[in-house]
Design an enzyme around this catalytic site. Structure first.
Site, short mmCIF file in Angstrom:
data_model
loop_
_atom_site.label_atom_id
_atom_site.label_comp_id
_atom_site.label_asym_id
_atom_site.label_seq_id
_atom_site.Cartn_x
_atom_site.Cartn_y
_atom_site.Cartn_z
CG ASP A 14 -35.46 -13.67 57.77
OD1 ASP A 14 -36.52 -14.24 57.48
OD2 ASP A 14 -34.48 -14.26 58.24
CG ASP A 71 -38.96 -14.28 48.56
OD1 ASP A 71 -37.83 -14.81 48.52
OD2 ASP A 71 -40.01 -14.92 48.31
N GLY A 120 -34.46 -26.46 58.16
CA GLY A 120 -35.13 -26.98 59.34
C GLY A 120 -34.32 -28.11 59.92
CB SER A 178 -24.82 -27.64 56.11
OG SER A 178 -25.21 -28.74 56.89
CE1 TYR A 222 -29.87 -26.84 54.67
CE2 TYR A 222 -28.57 -28.63 55.63
CZ TYR A 222 -28.94 -27.29 55.60
OH TYR A 222 -28.38 -26.42 56.51
CD GLN A 255 -29.74 -41.61 66.45
OE1 GLN A 255 -29.63 -42.64 67.10
NE2 GLN A 255 -30.92 -41.05 66.24
NE ARG A 281 -23.16 -34.94 59.32
CZ ARG A 281 -24.29 -34.82 58.60
NH1 ARG A 281 -25.28 -34.08 59.05
NH2 ARG A 281 -24.41 -35.43 57.44
P1 NAD Z 1 -33.08 -20.37 60.42
O1 NAD Z 1 -34.12 -21.12 59.66
O2 NAD Z 1 -33.36 -20.00 61.83
O3 NAD Z 1 -32.69 -19.05 59.62
C1 NAD Z 1 -32.77 -18.95 58.22
C2 NAD Z 1 -33.53 -17.69 57.90
O4 NAD Z 1 -33.59 -17.53 56.48
C3 NAD Z 1 -34.99 -17.71 58.40
O5 NAD Z 1 -35.24 -16.64 59.28
C4 NAD Z 1 -35.81 -17.58 57.13
O6 NAD Z 1 -36.99 -16.82 57.27
C5 NAD Z 1 -34.82 -16.91 56.20
N1 NAD Z 1 -35.21 -17.13 54.79
C6 NAD Z 1 -35.54 -18.30 54.21
N2 NAD Z 1 -35.89 -18.10 52.93
C7 NAD Z 1 -35.77 -16.76 52.71
C8 NAD Z 1 -36.02 -15.92 51.59
N3 NAD Z 1 -36.47 -16.42 50.43
N4 NAD Z 1 -35.82 -14.60 51.71
C9 NAD Z 1 -35.40 -14.06 52.90
N5 NAD Z 1 -35.14 -14.81 53.99
C10 NAD Z 1 -35.34 -16.14 53.90
O7 NAD Z 1 -31.75 -21.25 60.32
P2 NAD Z 1 -30.38 -21.13 61.12
O8 NAD Z 1 -30.29 -22.31 62.01
O9 NAD Z 1 -30.23 -19.77 61.69
O10 NAD Z 1 -29.33 -21.34 59.93
C11 NAD Z 1 -28.70 -20.26 59.27
C12 NAD Z 1 -27.84 -20.79 58.14
O11 NAD Z 1 -26.87 -21.72 58.62
C13 NAD Z 1 -28.63 -21.54 57.06
O12 NAD Z 1 -28.08 -21.26 55.81
C14 NAD Z 1 -28.41 -22.99 57.41
O13 NAD Z 1 -28.56 -23.83 56.28
C15 NAD Z 1 -27.00 -22.96 57.94
N6 NAD Z 1 -26.73 -24.08 58.87
C16 NAD Z 1 -27.29 -24.08 60.11
C17 NAD Z 1 -27.03 -25.12 60.98
C18 NAD Z 1 -27.60 -25.18 62.37
O14 NAD Z 1 -27.24 -26.06 63.13
N7 NAD Z 1 -28.50 -24.27 62.76
C19 NAD Z 1 -26.21 -26.19 60.57
C20 NAD Z 1 -25.67 -26.15 59.29
C21 NAD Z 1 -25.91 -25.08 58.46
#
Ligand code: NAD
Length: 336
Positions: A32, A52, A78, A120, A151, A218, A294
């Site tokens: 991460d 990264d 986010g 998602s 997104y 909503q 949704r």
């Molecule tokens: P989160 O933001 O807590 O976790 C994502 C992590 O990815 C973060 O810790 C961030 O630092 C890391 N990251 C981002 N860019 C990076 C990079 N360039 N290199 C290394 N690490 C990187 O989000 P989450 O809620 O844990 O979501 C996890 C996954 O599930 C994501 O792909 C998100 O799109 C998907 N998702 C989540 C939800 C939800 O409700 N939380 C819903 C739909 C989809």
């Protein structure tokens, strides 16, 4: 013992997933951009690489020829305040696409046995989610495509990318579409938090009113993190590729959600709905409402996995409010 890699394990879902995989006896490597905010790295993994994933050399160093499974959860991500204002669209699309391009390429090269990709509910067309009481989020309804955010478009592109690598190179992939996952140990302030965390924080901080974005009518559904992890692991064990929804079918309006949290807190608070796309709330954030309705459609998951999530929303909300209330109180204490 399997060798697994959790990408994005410094984040909310990835952190919980890595911890569970380690507890189950796997050797877990996490990568991460940052360390996990709430857990010591030794609790969630055997090796934590701060790096990264937009950089192919980092991805190559994290995924080895011995890696059995990769769980790809890293994304520029986010809540509505981050994803739906339009201000972060270029970064969201560029950063997440680069990560996914690198990851699936490296997994194929190193012959990883199985790759999980977290898509998602935001892939679903806006026109199917106009009626708050009757949204359509059946997996097949994603096409013809018309997500309401960039997104969502990136997620759709990456789903297709993973499926194309499956088709052309035979790499085994599993694609899930998460619907609003919530729980402790996730972002609860700063603009990237999602609805249950934001409402819990506002409730914990307030003694009179809380602001809820939009008219509050909503609808959404919310899945507690423990059930999400269980659903991911069962999906990985199956021979179904997806895409499949992972979410709850307990649909509530956002005002209903807010009332549940207020009741849990035991406070006497009123809800103030703030409307209009351009409205700025008292924290200085633009308040987009997202689609009108949704809800997760779990029929396909149930059919393929012969299992379904069942925990009532209120149980997860109690645990989440309790944890966020603690964070708010710790922060107040720290500021003093
Ligand atoms: P989160 O933001 O807590 O976790 C994502 C992590 O990815 C973060 O810790 C961030 O630092 C890391 N990251 C981002 N860019 C990076 C990079 N360039 N290199 C290394 N690490 C990187 O989000 P989450 O809620 O844990 O979501 C996890 C996954 O599930 C994501 O792909 C998100 O799109 C998907 N998702 C989540 C939800 C939800 O409700 N939380 C819903 C739909 C989809």
């Amino acid at each position: 013992m399997k060798k697994v890699v959790v990408l994005g394990g410094g984040g909310f879902i990835g952190g919980h997933l890595a911890k569970r995989l380690k507890n189950d006896g796997n050797h877990v490597t996490v990568c991460d951009l940052k360390n996990h905010e709430y857990w010591d790295t030794s609790i969630i993994c055997d090796e934590f690489i701060v790096g990264d994933l937009r950089n192919p050399a980092i991805v190559s160093s994290v995924i080895s020829a011995e890696t059995n499974e990769v769980y790809q959860l890293a994304a520029d991500m986010g809540g509505a305040g981050y994803l739906f204002t339009g201000d972060n669209d270029a970064n969201v699309m560029h950063n997440s696409s680069l990560i996914n391009l690198n990851v699936i390429h490296e997994c194929t090269k190193k012959r990883v046995k199985k790759v999980f990709y977290s898509s998602s509910a935001c892939v679903y067309p806006e026109q199917n989610q106009l009626d708050p009481n009757n949204p359509n989020c059946e997996e097949s309804s994603a096409y013809p495509a018309s997500p309401d955010s960039e997104y969502g478009w990136e997620k759709l592109f990456s789903e297709r990318l993973y499926l194309a690598f499956y088709k052309n190179y035979g790499i085994d992939v599993r694609i899930a579409r998460f619907h609003n996952i919530f729980g402790p140990m996730g972002t609860w302030s700063g603009g990237k938090e999602k609805v249950p965390a934001a409402i819990s924080r506002k409730t914990a901080e307030s003694s009179n009113t809380i602001e809820v974005w939009g008219d509050g009518l909503q609808t959404r559904s919310f899945l507690y993190i423990d059930e999400c992890i269980e659903a991911v692991l069962k999906f990985m064990e199956s021979d179904f590729l997806g895409p499949v929804n992972i979410g709850s079918q307990e649909m509530v309006s956002i005002n209903e959600l807010a009332r549940m949290v207020i009741n849990i807190s035991g406070k006497d608070l009123t809800i103030q709905n703030i409307q209009g796309q351009a409205f700025i709330d008292k924290y200085g954030f633009i308040c987009p409402e997202g689609v009108r309705g949704r809800n997760s459609d779990n029929r396909l998951y149930k059919e393929k996995m012969r299992w379904s999530v069942s925990q009532p929303l209120i149980i997860g909300l109690e645990k989440t409010y309790c944890w966020i209330n603690e964070q708010v109180n710790n922060e107040k204490h720290y500021i003093r």
